[in-house]
Write a protein that holds these residues in place. Structure first.
Motif, PDB file in Angstrom:
ATOM      1  N   ARG A 264       0.901  -1.238  -0.022  1.00 50.14           N
ATOM      2  CA  ARG A 264      -0.097   0.109   0.324  1.00 50.14           C
ATOM      3  C   ARG A 264       0.786   0.993  -0.418  1.00 50.14           C
ATOM      4  O   ARG A 264       1.105   1.983  -1.201  1.00 50.14           O
ATOM      5  N   LEU A 265       1.407   1.335   1.006  1.00 47.60           N
ATOM      6  CA  LEU A 265       2.883   2.336   0.954  1.00 47.60           C
ATOM      7  C   LEU A 265       3.720   2.854  -0.205  1.00 47.60           C
ATOM      8  O   LEU A 265       3.821   3.903  -0.876  1.00 47.60           O
ATOM      9  N   LEU A 266       3.846   1.859  -0.666  1.00 47.46           N
ATOM     10  CA  LEU A 266       4.257   1.915  -1.789  1.00 47.46           C
ATOM     11  C   LEU A 266       3.523   2.162  -3.342  1.00 47.46           C
ATOM     12  O   LEU A 266       4.402   1.907  -4.052  1.00 47.46           O
ATOM     13  N   HIS A 267       2.482   2.019  -3.215  1.00 44.44           N
ATOM     14  CA  HIS A 267       1.658   2.272  -4.374  1.00 44.44           C
ATOM     15  C   HIS A 267       1.175   3.946  -4.960  1.00 44.44           C
ATOM     16  O   HIS A 267       0.673   4.012  -3.746  1.00 44.44           O
ATOM     17  N   MET A 268       1.758   4.539  -5.794  1.00 44.51           N
ATOM     18  CA  MET A 268       1.729   5.806  -6.201  1.00 44.51           C
ATOM     19  C   MET A 268       0.417   5.681  -7.059  1.00 44.51           C
ATOM     20  O   MET A 268       0.497   5.390  -8.168  1.00 44.51           O
ATOM     21  N   VAL A 269      -1.135   6.894  -6.931  1.00 48.96           N
ATOM     22  CA  VAL A 269      -1.409   6.657  -8.358  1.00 48.96           C
ATOM     23  C   VAL A 269      -1.537   8.126  -8.228  1.00 48.96           C
ATOM     24  O   VAL A 269      -1.884   9.655  -7.330  1.00 48.96           O
ATOM     25  N   VAL A 270      -1.616   8.434  -9.637  1.00 51.58           N
ATOM     26  CA  VAL A 270      -1.631   9.126 -10.318  1.00 51.58           C
ATOM     27  C   VAL A 270      -2.901   9.791 -10.890  1.00 51.58           C
ATOM     28  O   VAL A 270      -3.091   9.262 -12.058  1.00 51.58           O
TER      29      VAL A 270
ATOM     30  N   VAL B  29     -11.909   8.862 -10.589  1.00 51.66           N
ATOM     31  CA  VAL B  29     -11.726   8.418  -8.966  1.00 51.66           C
ATOM     32  C   VAL B  29     -12.737   9.534  -8.952  1.00 51.66           C
ATOM     33  O   VAL B  29     -13.025   9.977  -8.776  1.00 51.66           O
ATOM     34  N   LYS B  30     -13.385   8.801  -8.049  1.00 50.86           N
ATOM     35  CA  LYS B  30     -14.879   9.032  -7.353  1.00 50.86           C
ATOM     36  C   LYS B  30     -14.577   9.896  -5.541  1.00 50.86           C
ATOM     37  O   LYS B  30     -15.422  10.527  -5.105  1.00 50.86           O
ATOM     38  N   GLU B  31     -13.230   9.375  -5.479  1.00 56.08           N
ATOM     39  CA  GLU B  31     -13.056  10.069  -3.446  1.00 56.08           C
ATOM     40  C   GLU B  31     -11.350   9.039  -3.141  1.00 56.08           C
ATOM     41  O   GLU B  31     -11.218   7.989  -3.536  1.00 56.08           O
ATOM     42  N   VAL B  32     -11.211  10.402  -2.657  1.00 53.91           N
ATOM     43  CA  VAL B  32     -10.018   9.864  -2.090  1.00 53.91           C
ATOM     44  C   VAL B  32      -9.797  10.011  -0.438  1.00 53.91           C
ATOM     45  O   VAL B  32     -10.240  10.628   0.455  1.00 53.91           O
ATOM     46  N   LYS B  33      -9.636   9.127  -0.086  1.00 51.38           N
ATOM     47  CA  LYS B  33      -9.204   8.557   1.394  1.00 51.38           C
ATOM     48  C   LYS B  33      -7.714   8.584   1.539  1.00 51.38           C
ATOM     49  O   LYS B  33      -7.228   8.608   0.880  1.00 51.38           O
ATOM     50  N   GLU B  34      -7.693   8.410   3.101  1.00 50.84           N
ATOM     51  CA  GLU B  34      -6.374   8.893   3.996  1.00 50.84           C
ATOM     52  C   GLU B  34      -5.181   7.815   3.491  1.00 50.84           C
ATOM     53  O   GLU B  34      -4.574   7.929   2.926  1.00 50.84           O
ATOM     54  N   ARG B  35      -6.125   6.597   2.845  1.00 47.62           N
ATOM     55  CA  ARG B  35      -5.019   5.045   2.704  1.00 47.62           C
ATOM     56  C   ARG B  35      -5.436   4.549   1.178  1.00 47.62           C
ATOM     57  O   ARG B  35      -5.548   3.466   1.045  1.00 47.62           O
ATOM     58  N   SER B  36      -6.653   5.506   0.762  1.00 50.44           N
ATOM     59  CA  SER B  36      -6.933   4.476  -0.327  1.00 50.44           C
ATOM     60  C   SER B  36      -7.936   5.458  -1.775  1.00 50.44           C
ATOM     61  O   SER B  36      -7.804   6.939  -1.516  1.00 50.44           O
TER      62      SER B  36
ATOM     63  N   VAL C 227     -15.031   0.597  -7.075  1.00 53.23           N
ATOM     64  CA  VAL C 227     -13.167  -0.921  -5.780  1.00 53.23           C
ATOM     65  C   VAL C 227     -12.459  -0.045  -5.353  1.00 53.23           C
ATOM     66  O   VAL C 227     -12.373   1.420  -5.662  1.00 53.23           O
ATOM     67  N   GLU C 228     -12.297  -0.138  -4.138  1.00 51.72           N
ATOM     68  CA  GLU C 228     -11.276   0.284  -3.677  1.00 51.72           C
ATOM     69  C   GLU C 228      -9.901   0.762  -3.737  1.00 51.72           C
ATOM     70  O   GLU C 228      -9.695  -1.111  -3.603  1.00 51.72           O
ATOM     71  N   MET C 229      -9.042   0.665  -4.316  1.00 50.49           N
ATOM     72  CA  MET C 229      -7.469   0.730  -4.726  1.00 50.49           C
ATOM     73  C   MET C 229      -6.561   1.442  -3.289  1.00 50.49           C
ATOM     74  O   MET C 229      -6.646   2.482  -3.085  1.00 50.49           O
ATOM     75  N   PRO C 230      -5.994   0.690  -2.680  1.00 48.22           N
ATOM     76  CA  PRO C 230      -5.319   1.298  -1.513  1.00 48.22           C
ATOM     77  C   PRO C 230      -4.238   1.576  -2.126  1.00 48.22           C
ATOM     78  O   PRO C 230      -3.417   0.909  -2.903  1.00 48.22           O
ATOM     79  N   CYS C 231      -3.739   2.629  -1.644  1.00 44.68           N
ATOM     80  CA  CYS C 231      -2.426   3.515  -1.769  1.00 44.68           C
ATOM     81  C   CYS C 231      -2.105   4.028  -0.902  1.00 44.68           C
ATOM     82  O   CYS C 231      -2.144   4.465   0.347  1.00 44.68           O
TER      83      CYS C 231
END
Ligand code: FAD
Ligand code: NAD
Length: 475
Positions: A174-180, A253-260, A271-275
């Motif tokens: 999760r920590l190493l997943h960068m979403v642009v 992207v519909k929502e940005v959460k603290e960890r996903s 779909v919830e994608m952890p990042c």
């Protein structure tokens, strides 16, 4: 009391709002002997935005892509007043601008209102969020210098936290997943730069983590980079595939959460994608000050994309007093640095013509009033003749409209490759690859405004090649 604004009552006062591409090109070309000039901007420097993603990953140092606005104005024939402040409102009827000093340290005066004869409105735009929940709170942007700083800090934080002893594999993933978010040129260039950082530096600094870093680019439309030709879009997609950058198209992207991030997939499922972190590069929207200014002129300013201007850059409804350029406008041109800087340079030339016209107008008024006071017919006739000559000159006077000359579109896509769509005779020439990358580098090096910045950027490129990027945290 205190520092005075440049004021010659014989000259008209031009207030410039902004110190970005449009405003800086205007200031560079303006003949300041014609006007009292005041610049108001919350940042006292020009930022070379095309190289911002390179600063974010540490290829370039921050100062290399900044040019203090006073460097631009200090060699002007007449002094230009530069004020670091944020304009809060414009009154197009009384022709005034109100602004505040919103920096951390303030004196006893921190707000004021000044009058203008001409306002050059070049405040740019801010990043569009569409009101999507969590974007402001949890995502990084890539528009201003502080965005690049924040990005670097968070990115390095993700790396160090994932290297913390005892971290689970899921959490490391999760920590190493960068979403642009956003497959326009900003999102694509940043993804490319991130990939380079990973390949060229992180592999040796964090060998145990490098293989686990993942970059995902999310785009709502069917393809990335819609402004480029199909061939270059395909080339970018295949380069990203080789670089192991995942591209999710038709995904919003519909929502940005603290960890996903929450994604609406092409089949409409959520779909919830952890990042570990999210960079938001979803395009432009108007600043509040622009919306407020437009709201004062509802009959002429109804375009949601920005200020409606004519071919002389005049804001419709303001009768030659407000001139708007760059990203704050809605025109047939894309919101690019190329357009903003050509508009700024054009406006400076038009202001030189306008000064000549204003001088003729003033001479006409003088001659007419002296003719009215003359008692001898012979003398009066001579003046009336002069009046007619000035009137004829004024009637012939024409300010030329703006014409845009497209120099091509360039973007860096990582792995020492760039893409370019260049105008060629009546068509266009598309090229992509390593040679285009050297062309990209030389084009941006020559576009940098000063020799100082060119030297700094070239030195940084050599430094990064020889010593790599610095991954230590500065703060
Ligand atoms: P800006 O350059 O954004 O300047 C706006 C100015 O107004 C700033 O100085 C700001 O501080 C000031 N301001 C803001 N609010 C106020 C206020 N209330 N009062 C007074 N001043 C205010 N375009 C290209 O053509 N080629 C590229 O390669 C390219 N790369 C880019 C890369 C990135 C990462 C980004 C974000 C953009 C890129 N662009 C590129 C787009 C380009 O940067 C913009 O189109 C350009 O900056 C627009 O110029 P502007 O003068 O309208 O606005
Ligand atoms: P953009 O408007 O070009 O692209 C933003 C993208 O984000 C769009 O494709 C949009 O579909 C997508 N998007 C929006 N909301 C989304 C969501 N919720 N989920 C997924 N995708 C979403 O923005 P930009 O890349 O920041 O560029 C802004 C302007 O600056 C453009 O005019 C661009 O040409 C210019 N620019 C040029 C260069 C260059 O020439 N190299 C580089 C950067 C920017």
């Amino acid at each position: 009391p205190g520092v005075q604004l440049p004021h010659d009552p014989e000259k008209k006062t031009v207030v410039v709002l902004g110190s970005g591409w449009g405003a800086t090109a205007f200031l560079k070309s303006l003949d300041t002997t014609d006007y009292n000039v005041v610049v108001v901007s919350p940042r006292n420097y020009f930022l070379f935005t095309p190289l911002l993603p390179s600063v974010a990953v540490g290829t370039l140092s921050t100062r290399s892509i900044l040019q203090p606005t006073r460097y631009v104005t200090r060699h002007k024939a007449r002094s230009v007043k530069v004020i670091e402040a944020e304009a809060q409102s414009v009154d197009p009827i009384n022709k005034t601008v109100s602004f505040i000093d919103n920096s951390d340290i303030q004196g006893s005066v921190s707000s004021t209102t000044i009058p203008y004869d001409y306002l050059v409105y070049a405040v740019g735009a801010e990043t569009q969020t569409f009101g999507i929940p969590g974007v402001q709170e949890h995502a990084c942007f890539m528009k201003e210098l502080q965005d690049a700083d924040k990005f670097q800090r968070r990115f390095l934080d993700c790396l160090e936290s994932s290297a913390f002893p005892g971290q689970s594999d899921d959490e490391i993933g999760r920590l190493l997943h960068m979403v642009v978010v956003g497959g326009g040129p900003t999102g694509v260039e940043l993804s490319g730069e991130l990939h380079d950082f990973l390949e060229q530096d992180l592999k040796s600094w964090y060998p145990e983590l490098a293989g686990k870093i993942k970059i995902t680019l999310v785009e709502a439309l069917p393809s990335v980079l819609p402004m480029f030709s199909k061939r270059l879009i395909d080339y970018t997609m295949s380069t990203f595939k080789e670089s192991k950058i995942d591209i999710l198209t038709q995904t919003m992207v519909k929502e940005v959460k603290e960890r996903s991030v929450m994604l609406a997939m092409p089949d409409k499922s959520i779909v919830e994608m952890p990042c570990g972190m999210v960079v938001w590069a979803a395009g432009n929207r108007n600043r509040k000050i622009t919306q407020d200014l437009m709201a004062q002129l509802p009959a002429d300013q109804a375009n949601k994309r920005g200020i409606t201007i004519d071919e002389y850059m005049q804001m419709k409804g303001t009768r030659e007093s407000i001139f708007a350029i760059g990203d704050c406008t809605a025109s047939s041109h894309a919101p690019t640095a190329q357009v903003a800087s050509q508009q700024g340079a054009y406006l400076a030339r038009a202001f030189a013509q306008r000064a000549k016209r204003d001088a003729l107008q003033a001479r006409l008024t003088d001659l007419e009033s002296s003719a009215a006071m003359m008692l001898h017919e012979d003398e009066r006739n001579k003046v009336v003749e002069q009046v007619e000559t000035v009137k004829r000159s004024l009637a012939k006077f024409k300010i030329r409209p703006f014409t845009y000359s497209h120099q091509g579109t360039l973007a860096y896509i990582g792995s020492d490759k760039a893409i370019a769509d260049l105008p060629f005779f009546n068509g266009s020439f598309a090229s992509g690859g390593v040679l285009t990358y050297y062309f990209w580098r030389s084009a941006y090096l020559s576009t940098l405004f000063s020799l100082r910045n060119r030297t700094l950027v070239a030195t940084d490129w050599v430094r990064t090649k020889v010593f790599g990027r610095d991954v230590s945290r500065e703060w």
